[in-house]
Enzyme design. Structure first.
Site, short mmCIF file in Angstrom:
data_model
loop_
_atom_site.label_atom_id
_atom_site.label_comp_id
_atom_site.label_asym_id
_atom_site.label_seq_id
_atom_site.Cartn_x
_atom_site.Cartn_y
_atom_site.Cartn_z
N PRO A 38 0.88 -1.13 0.18
CA PRO A 38 -0.16 -0.07 0.17
C PRO A 38 0.69 1.52 0.45
CG PRO A 38 0.24 -1.03 2.42
CD PRO A 38 1.08 -1.68 1.64
N MET A 39 0.71 2.27 -1.00
CA MET A 39 1.17 3.43 -0.56
C MET A 39 -0.04 4.40 -1.06
SD MET A 39 4.44 3.01 -3.04
CE MET A 39 4.29 1.72 -4.02
N GLN A 92 -7.40 -0.62 2.51
CA GLN A 92 -6.49 -0.47 3.74
C GLN A 92 -7.27 0.10 4.99
OE1 GLN A 92 -2.86 1.14 5.26
NE2 GLN A 92 -2.05 -0.92 5.30
N CYS A 122 1.88 2.91 9.95
CA CYS A 122 2.70 4.41 9.98
C CYS A 122 3.27 5.29 10.63
CB CYS A 122 1.23 5.00 9.19
SG CYS A 122 1.35 6.99 8.54
N LYS A 161 -0.85 -4.38 8.94
CA LYS A 161 -0.03 -4.98 8.23
C LYS A 161 0.65 -3.78 9.03
CE LYS A 161 3.14 -2.63 4.78
NZ LYS A 161 4.02 -1.21 4.72
N ASN A 222 8.16 -7.61 3.85
CA ASN A 222 7.90 -6.71 2.66
C ASN A 222 9.77 -5.63 3.21
OD1 ASN A 222 6.55 -3.31 3.82
ND2 ASN A 222 7.09 -3.52 1.77
N GLY A 223 10.11 -4.95 2.33
CA GLY A 223 10.97 -4.29 2.69
C GLY A 223 12.44 -3.94 1.82
N ASP A 224 12.31 -2.99 1.16
CA ASP A 224 14.05 -2.79 0.33
C ASP A 224 14.27 -4.06 -1.04
OD1 ASP A 224 14.19 -0.96 1.83
OD2 ASP A 224 16.01 -1.87 3.57
N GLY A 246 7.20 -2.01 -2.58
CA GLY A 246 6.22 -1.19 -2.87
C GLY A 246 6.61 -0.19 -3.77
C1 FMN Z 1 5.08 7.09 -1.02
C2 FMN Z 1 4.68 5.67 -0.03
C3 FMN Z 1 3.12 6.15 0.74
C4 FMN Z 1 2.81 4.77 1.54
N1 FMN Z 1 1.70 4.48 1.91
C5 FMN Z 1 1.82 3.39 2.77
C6 FMN Z 1 0.31 3.08 3.55
O1 FMN Z 1 -0.73 4.33 2.91
N2 FMN Z 1 0.19 2.07 4.03
C7 FMN Z 1 1.59 1.37 5.01
O2 FMN Z 1 0.44 0.68 5.17
N3 FMN Z 1 2.04 1.81 4.02
C8 FMN Z 1 2.23 2.91 3.07
N4 FMN Z 1 3.71 2.91 3.07
C9 FMN Z 1 4.99 1.84 3.17
C10 FMN Z 1 5.08 1.04 2.39
O3 FMN Z 1 3.89 -0.28 1.55
C11 FMN Z 1 6.29 -0.28 2.12
O4 FMN Z 1 6.10 -0.85 3.20
C12 FMN Z 1 7.39 0.74 2.65
O5 FMN Z 1 7.13 1.69 1.44
C13 FMN Z 1 8.91 -0.73 2.50
O6 FMN Z 1 8.73 -1.18 1.23
P1 FMN Z 1 9.53 -0.58 -0.24
O7 FMN Z 1 10.95 -0.43 0.61
O8 FMN Z 1 8.97 -2.36 -0.56
O9 FMN Z 1 8.79 0.31 -0.86
C14 FMN Z 1 3.95 3.64 1.70
C15 FMN Z 1 5.79 4.17 0.95
C16 FMN Z 1 5.38 5.10 0.58
C17 FMN Z 1 6.82 5.07 -0.67
#
Ligand code: FMN
Length: 362
Positions: A38-39, A92, A122, A161, A222-224, A246
């Site tokens: 989710p983003m 979400q 968050c 999450k 999740n992450g990186d 993400g």
């Molecule tokens: C611009 C942005 C918005 C995000 N919004 C949410 C969100 O609305 N809900 C959520 O659970 N995580 C949110 N995240 C976190 C991502 O879901 C993810 O956990 C985090 O970016 C790490 O994963 P990645 O390294 O693959 O980006 C957001 C991340 C980014 C960068």
């Protein structure tokens, strides 16, 4: 600019999709173990649909305020929209009050998601200062009641999450998962950082792997996960049941295909060409145009996606300047066509993903 994919690109996508393997987490079926994270302000219906078309096994909406939902705020209600062509989407919601969350979850369920997800990761001050997002991790004693109240009115599965904990001294994901398991939560996605870490340092995959190995609930790590190669490697030996991606999907929309097992791909290489990525931009435009009601919003959305999609090619800063000078969508589309088609069959290399977008709501 809203054509379907060309037959050539569609064939390439379909070939790679053959490596997708469905999986079930709790009662939820996904078409692959690689899911879109989710983003906020990004994971709306048009973008989620595009990611599913490009191989994501499932998607989650941006975080949606429980207060906005129960007040029937117009902008918030629009965030609940699911495109009829989306097949594996979760909505979400976030908030601190279990009764309002329960009411909001029930409204969200009416939009027919596969599952409802609670944001417990968050790190943003505005959210945590009220007790929502990752602040929920600070008081695990309250979670049993929080989960069961929200769960009560739902017939679709409920997931969460989380982050690993509030800070280095309070890593408590294991405890939260145990409570979630006893309250009927379906699965847990974990961003491998603490709240105080925000986006600094690296996701703690050693911790994610260790809690996944004996978790009572399915775990989505999740992450990186920034490159197809890295995702393939992780997927081949992880204890997690699925992986969530993400930021990387913004710069490489083909990552859900490239990260599948057995695709031949080099480190930091993007397998698809600039022409392919231009087709993706066109498709996104088609989806967004049908969803967004104001040209200004369309302009802003397209501009940011185009800049992310252009990352890793040459002359990107000139392209970005031109996009920001453009005042209408026609000009944005023309500038993009010139940029991507001038790159031709070039493949991009993304080396600096780790510093890309260190901020977000989870
Ligand atoms: C611009 C942005 C918005 C995000 N919004 C949410 C969100 O609305 N809900 C959520 O659970 N995580 C949110 N995240 C976190 C991502 O879901 C993810 O956990 C985090 O970016 C790490 O994963 P990645 O390294 O693959 O980006 C957001 C991340 C980014 C960068």
């Amino acid at each position: 600019m809203k054509d379907l994919f060309s037959a050539k690109l569609q064939a390439k996508i379909d070939r790679l999709k053959k490596n997708k393997k469905p999986l079930t987490l709790g009662q939820v079926h996904f078409s692959s173990p690689l899911l879109l994270a989710p983003m906020s302000s990004i994971c709306n219906a048009p973008f989620r649909l595009l990611m599913e078309e490009l191989g994501a096994g499932g998607t989650v909406s941006e975080l949606i305020s429980c207060h906005g939902i129960v007040r029937k705020n117009e902008k918030t209600m629009k965030m609940l929209y699911i495109d009829p062509k989306e097949t594996n989407v979760g909505l979400q919601i976030f908030g601190e009050d279990e009764n309002i969350m329960a009411e909001a979850a029930s409204v969200a369920q009416g939009f027919a998601p596969k599952f409802v997800d609670i944001n417990m990761g968050c790190p943003v001050r505005k959210v945590v200062s009220k007790g929502g997002g990752s602040a929920l991790l600070k008081e695990p004693k309250k979670l049993s009641s929080f989960f069961s109240t929200i769960r009560k009115n739902l017939t679709v599965p409920l997931s969460i999450k989380i982050r690993t904990g509030w800070d280095e001294d309070n890593i408590n994901a294991q405890e939260v998962i145990n409570i979630a398991s006893s309250e009927g939560i379906e699965f847990v996605a974990i961003h491998g950082r603490t709240r105080t870490q925000a986006y600094k340092g690296h996701a703690n995959w050693n911790y994610l792997e260790s809690i996944s190995s004996n978790s009572p609930l399915p775990i989505i790590g999740n992450g990186d996960l920034h490159h197809g190669k890295k995702i393939q490697e992780r997927l081949s030996h992880t204890n997690c049941d699925a992986l969530m991606i993400g930021r990387a999907a913004l710069r490489n929309p083909f990552i859900f295909l490239e990260g599948l097992p057995d695709q031949s791909i080099e480190k930091d290489q993007v397998f698809f060409t600039a022409e392919d990525i231009y087709e993706v931009a066109k498709r996104l435009y088609g989806h967004l145009e049908a969803y967004v009601d104001r040209e200004k919003v369309l302009l802003v959305q397209m501009r940011k996606h185009l800049i992310w999609l252009a990352a890793g090619f040459t002359n990107v800063s000139h392209f970005r300047d031109e996009l920001f000078r453009a005042t209408n969508i026609e000009d944005v589309l023309k500038i993009s066509e010139d940029f991507f088609l001038s790159q031709g069959k070039a493949q991009k290399h993304i080396k600096d993903s780790e510093n890309f977008m260190r901020g977000g709501h989870g």
